[in-house]
Every structure is written in C-alpha cells, then in structure tokens.
Design a protein around this motif. Structure first.
Motif, PDB file in Angstrom:
ATOM      1  N   MET A 194     -14.915  -0.099  -0.670  1.00 44.00           N
ATOM      2  CA  MET A 194     -15.957  -1.111  -0.481  1.00 44.00           C
ATOM      3  C   MET A 194     -15.349  -2.478  -0.202  1.00 44.00           C
ATOM      4  O   MET A 194     -15.844  -3.234   0.643  1.00 44.00           O
ATOM      5  CB  MET A 194     -16.873  -1.151  -1.702  1.00 44.00           C
ATOM      6  N   LEU A 195     -14.271  -2.799  -0.898  1.00 45.21           N
ATOM      7  CA  LEU A 195     -13.609  -4.082  -0.671  1.00 45.21           C
ATOM      8  C   LEU A 195     -12.989  -4.145   0.724  1.00 45.21           C
ATOM      9  O   LEU A 195     -13.004  -5.194   1.380  1.00 45.21           O
ATOM     10  CB  LEU A 195     -12.539  -4.319  -1.734  1.00 45.21           C
ATOM     11  N   ALA A 196     -12.450  -3.015   1.205  1.00 44.13           N
ATOM     12  CA  ALA A 196     -11.857  -2.983   2.543  1.00 44.13           C
ATOM     13  C   ALA A 196     -12.915  -3.166   3.618  1.00 44.13           C
ATOM     14  O   ALA A 196     -12.656  -3.775   4.664  1.00 44.13           O
ATOM     15  CB  ALA A 196     -11.103  -1.672   2.762  1.00 44.13           C
ATOM     16  N   ASP A 197     -14.123  -2.646   3.390  1.00 38.78           N
ATOM     17  CA  ASP A 197     -15.207  -2.862   4.354  1.00 38.78           C
ATOM     18  C   ASP A 197     -15.706  -4.305   4.317  1.00 38.78           C
ATOM     19  O   ASP A 197     -16.166  -4.835   5.329  1.00 38.78           O
ATOM     20  CB  ASP A 197     -16.371  -1.916   4.055  1.00 38.78           C
ATOM     21  N   ARG A 198     -15.589  -4.932   3.175  1.00 38.09           N
ATOM     22  CA  ARG A 198     -16.092  -6.303   3.058  1.00 38.09           C
ATOM     23  C   ARG A 198     -15.061  -7.345   3.455  1.00 38.09           C
ATOM     24  O   ARG A 198     -15.384  -8.326   4.141  1.00 38.09           O
ATOM     25  CB  ARG A 198     -16.551  -6.560   1.618  1.00 38.09           C
ATOM     26  N   PHE A 199     -13.804  -7.148   3.039  1.00 38.23           N
ATOM     27  CA  PHE A 199     -12.787  -8.185   3.226  1.00 38.23           C
ATOM     28  C   PHE A 199     -11.732  -7.848   4.274  1.00 38.23           C
ATOM     29  O   PHE A 199     -10.906  -8.702   4.603  1.00 38.23           O
ATOM     30  CB  PHE A 199     -12.091  -8.481   1.890  1.00 38.23           C
ATOM     31  N   GLY A 200     -11.730  -6.629   4.784  1.00 38.25           N
ATOM     32  CA  GLY A 200     -10.790  -6.280   5.830  1.00 38.25           C
ATOM     33  C   GLY A 200      -9.764  -5.264   5.393  1.00 38.25           C
ATOM     34  O   GLY A 200      -9.392  -5.180   4.219  1.00 38.25           O
ATOM     35  N   ARG A 201      -9.290  -4.464   6.371  1.00 39.82           N
ATOM     36  CA  ARG A 201      -8.345  -3.394   6.072  1.00 39.82           C
ATOM     37  C   ARG A 201      -6.986  -3.958   5.649  1.00 39.82           C
ATOM     38  O   ARG A 201      -6.393  -3.511   4.659  1.00 39.82           O
ATOM     39  CB  ARG A 201      -8.127  -2.505   7.284  1.00 39.82           C
ATOM     40  N   THR A 202      -6.477  -4.918   6.407  1.00 36.31           N
ATOM     41  CA  THR A 202      -5.128  -5.418   6.153  1.00 36.31           C
ATOM     42  C   THR A 202      -5.040  -6.136   4.812  1.00 36.31           C
ATOM     43  O   THR A 202      -4.045  -6.014   4.092  1.00 36.31           O
ATOM     44  CB  THR A 202      -4.688  -6.356   7.285  1.00 36.31           C
ATOM     45  N   ARG A 203      -6.060  -6.904   4.460  1.00 37.31           N
ATOM     46  CA  ARG A 203      -6.038  -7.592   3.168  1.00 37.31           C
ATOM     47  C   ARG A 203      -5.927  -6.600   2.019  1.00 37.31           C
ATOM     48  O   ARG A 203      -5.188  -6.828   1.046  1.00 37.31           O
ATOM     49  CB  ARG A 203      -7.303  -8.426   3.000  1.00 37.31           C
ATOM     50  N   GLU A 207      -5.332  -7.616  11.621  1.00 39.28           N
ATOM     51  CA  GLU A 207      -6.563  -7.034  11.099  1.00 39.28           C
ATOM     52  C   GLU A 207      -7.173  -6.152  12.191  1.00 39.28           C
ATOM     53  O   GLU A 207      -6.943  -6.364  13.382  1.00 39.28           O
ATOM     54  CB  GLU A 207      -7.539  -8.135  10.681  1.00 39.28           C
ATOM     55  N   SER A 208      -7.907  -5.143  11.782  1.00 38.80           N
ATOM     56  CA  SER A 208      -8.544  -4.244  12.746  1.00 38.80           C
ATOM     57  C   SER A 208      -9.540  -5.008  13.610  1.00 38.80           C
ATOM     58  O   SER A 208     -10.501  -5.594  13.085  1.00 38.80           O
ATOM     59  CB  SER A 208      -9.278  -3.124  12.002  1.00 38.80           C
ATOM     60  N   PRO A 209      -9.364  -5.015  14.949  1.00 41.39           N
ATOM     61  CA  PRO A 209     -10.342  -5.691  15.807  1.00 41.39           C
ATOM     62  C   PRO A 209     -11.734  -5.080  15.694  1.00 41.39           C
ATOM     63  O   PRO A 209     -12.735  -5.786  15.857  1.00 41.39           O
ATOM     64  CB  PRO A 209      -9.759  -5.501  17.215  1.00 41.39           C
ATOM     65  N   ARG A 262     -16.885   2.593   7.124  1.00 44.09           N
ATOM     66  CA  ARG A 262     -15.849   3.629   7.253  1.00 44.09           C
ATOM     67  C   ARG A 262     -14.927   3.667   6.035  1.00 44.09           C
ATOM     68  O   ARG A 262     -14.631   4.736   5.504  1.00 44.09           O
ATOM     69  CB  ARG A 262     -15.043   3.397   8.530  1.00 44.09           C
ATOM     70  N   ALA A 263     -14.434   2.523   5.600  1.00 41.05           N
ATOM     71  CA  ALA A 263     -13.493   2.500   4.483  1.00 41.05           C
ATOM     72  C   ALA A 263     -14.165   2.948   3.191  1.00 41.05           C
ATOM     73  O   ALA A 263     -13.587   3.727   2.417  1.00 41.05           O
ATOM     74  CB  ALA A 263     -12.908   1.100   4.314  1.00 41.05           C
ATOM     75  N   ALA A 264     -15.375   2.468   2.947  1.00 37.47           N
ATOM     76  CA  ALA A 264     -16.083   2.862   1.726  1.00 37.47           C
ATOM     77  C   ALA A 264     -16.381   4.351   1.727  1.00 37.47           C
ATOM     78  O   ALA A 264     -16.163   5.047   0.723  1.00 37.47           O
ATOM     79  CB  ALA A 264     -17.376   2.058   1.591  1.00 37.47           C
TER      80      ALA A 264
END
Length: 464
Positions: free
Chosen positions: A95-104, A213-215, A398-400
């Motif tokens: 959930m955090l990756a969908d909100r704040f970004g994959r690379t972070r 970061e993922s475009p 997708r990440a979540a």
C-alpha cells in the motif's frame, strides 16, 4: 543535471489521462539493454543478500540450538519469526509503494533489512533474535516485491518476463550462497554470517542516485512532467547502450487506470479469480519450498544421522538445483509463457516427491536425489510468480495487490516448516512428510490451470 528525485509536479487527472498511454507505449517498445542490466544488478545485489538472510536460519539453527539450549518451541519460533514479519508487513509495504512510489519503498525496505541483520548478529538471546528476524522479514518481503514491480514497469513488453526473472534470480542465488557459506559455520559460528546481511546498507545511496521512479506510477498519480522526463532519460540511455535508434511507440489505446485503489477491488468480479489463484499458488509453492529446504539439514542430522558437514553439503546440492531451475525459468518464461511454466513447475515438482512418500525407510541418498530434482521445478515456478503477480493487476493498485496475494507466500513459508516440524514431532516418518509436500505441490498445479496467460502482452492490457 536535475535528478529524478528533484522533479515535482502537482497531480492532475487530466494530465494522467493524457500522459499514461504515451508513457506505457514508450516503455513497452524498449529493447533489453545495458541500462536495464545495470539496474537489475543494483537491485539484484540487495535481493541476493535478502535470499541469503531468508534461508540462513536453516543452517544456523543447529548451532543456535546448542548455544542457547533451545527446545522444540523455541526452534520453531526462530524459523517462524521471519515469515510472521513478512505476513504482517507485506500488505502494508504494498500500500505504501502504491501511495509513495516504488523506488522510495525499495530504499526504505533495503535500510530495514540491512539494519535488522546487523543487529541480529549481536542478539543476546532467542527473544531478541526472533523480534529482529520479524523486522527483517518485513524488509525482505517488501524489498523483493517492490523491486520486482519496479523492474516490470520499466521493462519492454517482449522481454518483460525475462527482465524481471533475471533480477529475481538473485534471490535463489542468495539462498544457494547461504548453503555455501554455511559450510564455514562449524568454524566461525553463526553470528559472522549475519553480518553479511548488513551489506545492503552500502547500496542505499547508489539506489537513490541511479534508480528512477516508475514512469507508469508517476503518470497514474498525475505527475506528467516528471513521468515524461524520466521516460526521456531512459530512452536516451537505452538508445546509447544499444547503439541504435528506438522503434517508434505503438499506441494501443491503453487508458489510464482510474479510481482510487481500494482493498475490496481485489475481491471484485473483475479481479477475484486472479486474486484467489495467485494467492493459492504463492502459498502452495512456498509451503513446499520451505517445508522441504528449511528442515533438510535437521532431517539429515537427526533421521539419517549424517555429520553436520555432510548434511550441509547435501542441502547445498538441493539449493543449487533450485537455482538452476530458476535460471531455466528466466530463459524460457517469455517463450513458453507464464501459465505453462507455473503448471510444469508445480506439477513436476510435486510428482517428484511421490517416490519418497512411497518408498518406506528411504535413505539419505534417495532423499537427496528426489528432493533435489523436485527443488529445481518448484523454484522455477516460485520465481515465475513474481512476474505473473506484477502483470495481472493494474498500475493504480499493482503493488498493494501483489503484496496482499504475495503475503500468502509468507503463510506458506510459515506453515510449511511448522507442519513438517509437527509431523516429525508426532513421530511421523519422512515418507509421510514428503507425501504431504507432494500433495500440496500437485494441488497447486491444479490451481495453475486457471491462470491467464500474460506473456507478450502490454502490461496494462494484461492487467485489464
């Protein structure tokens, strides 16, 4: 030169609707290149150590048992703690990756994994050890899934499976390295090996500087200027590394994912089948994998009375076979497809354990042969799950989604060793143990029949 992390733009739904199809088309037509290989190597270095950390407990357990005088319950807690961390942290990281970004999130989880491993090496007792392994489990599960999604979203459509699995090969390579390094355990003890897990701390800054970061994620969140700037930099780097101009993008009418990501989307009519099948395959594959590999050294020691050195060598052979199977999956997954790879891996891997269930009193050599052959296929199926899970859900969650369904791998990692331990503790023979693992593998293969083929399709089309 302005870095990717310095570019900012206010979210805009209109910009998202306009930019996302362009970004998707431009990425989908990218060929494999040295630029992609360098990023796979960077993230793969972290994942290599994560794999090492994940399985090291299997080899350290006999020495920890002697040092701390551990009973059966404490031994099980040592094995379970990492999986519990992954079980708790997996959905949160997604959930955090969908909100704040994959690379972070790759950066956050890499830091978490490195620090926890460093502290594990200094553990004064089993309680602290288990708590730190749970934290490490959160980091390991979050890193490998966030990074796999990032690699999938940066890869072109034709070689997406190969690109993701070449990165993911670092994980089974790390598992094998744990087996190799364990040969030194009788000499140096278990603590120095956990210090190896702190190596990712030295990779945090290179990841920050070199991984974009993922475009696709940027475009979904309306950060059009930043998304296009990242794509342009990638295109220039890929064209330079391949030495030829890029093909023109082919716009296929891909629409920007709309709506907010919600947990109930996983159970909507559109995604329910995918959610159930991927969850079951994550669980079944890792139940067999860890039920088999975690207790093999102990089985060789206690059931077949091998020396510690011989038990570790036998387990190393099995882990090496798993790595070979993973290489085969990476080489052929785009050619034969995800569904056939998963089906063959689970079905053949499960079937190869049946002889051990039917031959009463199987010797250590028979266990070595059949478990090694099985591991090659089970590892191949399990590694394929990383790319398949990233392809069947849309960019907006997708990440979540991948983390929620992937959390069932943590359940498998948790229950596989527990079930094997429980059966052995109740006096069951190894034939019963291998029979249970064979049935789970074959049952997982039956679920793989329900998979949708995603190979060669644009990422958002496959997820649609």
């Amino acid at each position: 030169m302005t870095s990717d992390h310095e570019l900012r733009a206010a979210p805009s739904a209109t910009a998202r609707d306009r930019t996302f199809p362009e970004v998707s088309a431009r990425i989908d037509r990218l060929p494999s290149s040295r630029w992609h290989a360098a990023r796979r190597l960077l993230l793969g270095s972290v994942t290599f150590i994560a794999g090492f950390d994940q399985l090291l407990i299997a080899y350290a357990l006999p020495l920890m048992r002697a040092e701390w005088q551990l009973g059966p319950g404490e031994l099980t807690a040592c094995v379970m703690s990492g999986a519990i961390g992954g079980l708790i942290g997996g959905p949160l990281i997604g959930m955090l990756a969908d909100r704040f970004g994959r690379t972070r999130l790759v950066l956050v989880t890499t830091t978490l994994t490195g620090l926890s491993s460093l502290l594990i090496a200094l553990s004064p007792g089993v309680g602290v050890f288990c708590a730190l392994r749970a934290i490490q489990g959160i980091g390991i599960g979050g890193e490998i899934r966030s990074a796999a999604i990032l690699m999938a979203e940066l890869a072109g459509r034709g070689k997406r499976g190969r690109a993701v699995l070449l990165y993911e090969l670092a994980f089974p390579a790390g598992l094998t390295f744990a087996a190799v390094a364990s040969i030194a355990l009788p000499v140096i003890g278990w603590r120095p090996l956990y210090l190896i897990g702190a190596i990712p701390l030295f990779l945090i800054y290179p990841i920050y500087r070199l991984m974009p970061e993922s475009p696709r994620w940027l475009a979904v969140h309306g950060q059009s200027e930043r998304a296009l700037a990242v794509v342009e930099r990638i295109e220039r780097a890929v064209a330079e590394s391949t030495g030829r101009p890029l093909d023109p993008p082919q716009f296929d009418g891909t629409a920007a994912p709309t709506g907010r990501a919600r947990a109930r989307d996983l159970f909507s009519r559109r995604y329910l089948r995918r959610s159930v099948t991927t969850s079951v395959m994550w669980f079944g594959g890792f139940f067999v994998n860890y039920g088999l590999t975690t207790w093999l050294p102990t089985i060789y020691l206690n059931v077949y009375h091998l020396s510690l050195s011989q038990a570790l060598w036998y387990t190393l052979i099995t882990s090496a076979a798993g790595l070979c199977g993973s290489f085969a999956a990476a080489a052929y997954v785009d050619r034969i497809g995800r569904k056939k790879t998963l089906l063959a891996g689970f079905a053949i891997g499960g079937a190869l354990l049946i002889p051990l269930a039917l031959i009463a009193g199987s010797g250590a050599v028979q266990v070595l042969i059949w478990s090694t052959l099985s591991a090659a296929f089970i590892f191949a199926a399990n590694i394929t799950m990383y790319v398949y899970s990233a392809e069947v859900f849309p960019a907006r969650f997708r990440a979540a989604a991948s983390s929620v369904v992937g959390t069932w791998s943590a359940v498998g990692i948790l229950l596989g060793p527990v079930v094997v331990s429980g059966l052995l503790g109740l006096g069951a023979t190894t034939a019963v143990v291998f029979g249970v693992l064979a049935l789970v593998g074959l049952g997982t293969a039956a679920i793989a029949l329900l998979c949708e083929e995603t190979a060669g399709r644009p990422l958002e089309e496959a997820a649609g």
